[in-house]
Design a protein around this motif. Structure first.
Motif, PDB file in Angstrom:
ATOM      1  N   ARG A  84       0.834  -1.212   0.000  1.00  0.00           N
ATOM      2  CA  ARG A  84       0.000   0.000   0.000  1.00  0.00           C
ATOM      3  C   ARG A  84       0.865   1.258   0.000  1.00  0.00           C
ATOM      4  O   ARG A  84       0.548   2.243  -0.663  1.00  0.00           O
ATOM      5  CB  ARG A  84      -0.946   0.006   1.195  1.00  0.00           C
ATOM      6  CG  ARG A  84      -2.089  -0.955   1.049  1.00  0.00           C
ATOM      7  CD  ARG A  84      -2.992  -0.920   2.249  1.00  0.00           C
ATOM      8  NE  ARG A  84      -4.085  -1.859   2.101  1.00  0.00           N
ATOM      9  CZ  ARG A  84      -4.794  -2.320   3.102  1.00  0.00           C
ATOM     10  NH1 ARG A  84      -4.565  -1.924   4.335  1.00  0.00           N
ATOM     11  NH2 ARG A  84      -5.768  -3.180   2.883  1.00  0.00           N
ATOM     12  N   THR A  87       2.163   1.722  -3.428  1.00  0.00           N
ATOM     13  CA  THR A  87       1.074   2.190  -4.293  1.00  0.00           C
ATOM     14  C   THR A  87       0.859   3.683  -4.119  1.00  0.00           C
ATOM     15  O   THR A  87       0.721   4.429  -5.101  1.00  0.00           O
ATOM     16  CB  THR A  87      -0.228   1.424  -3.988  1.00  0.00           C
ATOM     17  OG1 THR A  87      -0.020   0.037  -4.264  1.00  0.00           O
ATOM     18  CG2 THR A  87      -1.387   1.942  -4.815  1.00  0.00           C
ATOM     19  N   LYS A  91       1.544   7.044  -7.052  1.00  0.00           N
ATOM     20  CA  LYS A  91       0.366   7.734  -7.588  1.00  0.00           C
ATOM     21  C   LYS A  91       0.688   9.064  -8.259  1.00  0.00           C
ATOM     22  O   LYS A  91      -0.218   9.776  -8.660  1.00  0.00           O
ATOM     23  CB  LYS A  91      -0.679   7.954  -6.492  1.00  0.00           C
ATOM     24  CG  LYS A  91      -1.398   6.690  -6.110  1.00  0.00           C
ATOM     25  CD  LYS A  91      -2.499   6.971  -5.113  1.00  0.00           C
ATOM     26  CE  LYS A  91      -3.283   5.705  -4.818  1.00  0.00           C
ATOM     27  NZ  LYS A  91      -4.326   5.951  -3.828  1.00  0.00           N
TER      28      LYS A  91
END
Length: 128
Positions: A84, A87, A91
């Motif tokens: 996570r 991720t 972005k």
């Protein structure tokens, strides 16, 4: 507010609860076994839906077992948190700024641990 609304779980809580059950298991579990471990009054079909969604997100693996499936977490809890974090960093936000804010919020123990991990990985030398 209705009783159903008052007892609703926060968004994402059921997925988290299902993953916690899978992390604790020593083998893949059927939806019925997950439901039993949750100890709630959920319908088995609700648990099956959550497991299917988690599979579509690549968070759980499934394999055929008779006419249905059994499920296992794709990675452990710390691996999922690390994924996570990666991720979020990918972005397109200003990585430098994001990492700077993250590091500035670390306590002394976490900062020392991060320095040690970076040194072990060859990232940066340890500072005295």
């Amino acid at each position: 507010m209705s009783d159903a609304a008052a007892t609703r779980r926060p968004h994402g809580q059921l997925e988290s609860d299902v993953l916690a059950v899978l992390w604790e298991a020593d083998r893949p579990l059927s939806p019925g076994e997950v439901n039993d471990a949750l100890g709630s009054a959920l319908a088995r079909t609700t648990v099956t839906t959550i497991l299917t969604r988690l599979h579509e997100k690549d968070l759980v693996h499934r394999e055929r077992a008779g006419r249905g499936y059994v499920y296992a977490a794709a990675q452990d809890a710390s691996g999922m948190v690390a994924s996570r974090m990666h991720t979020e960093l990918s972005k397109g936000a200003d990585r430098d700024s994001v990492l700077r804010h993250f590091v500035s919020a670390l306590g002394p123990g976490d900062e020392a641990l991060l320095r040690s991990l970076l040194a072990d990985a060859g990232g940066t030398p340890e500072r005295a």
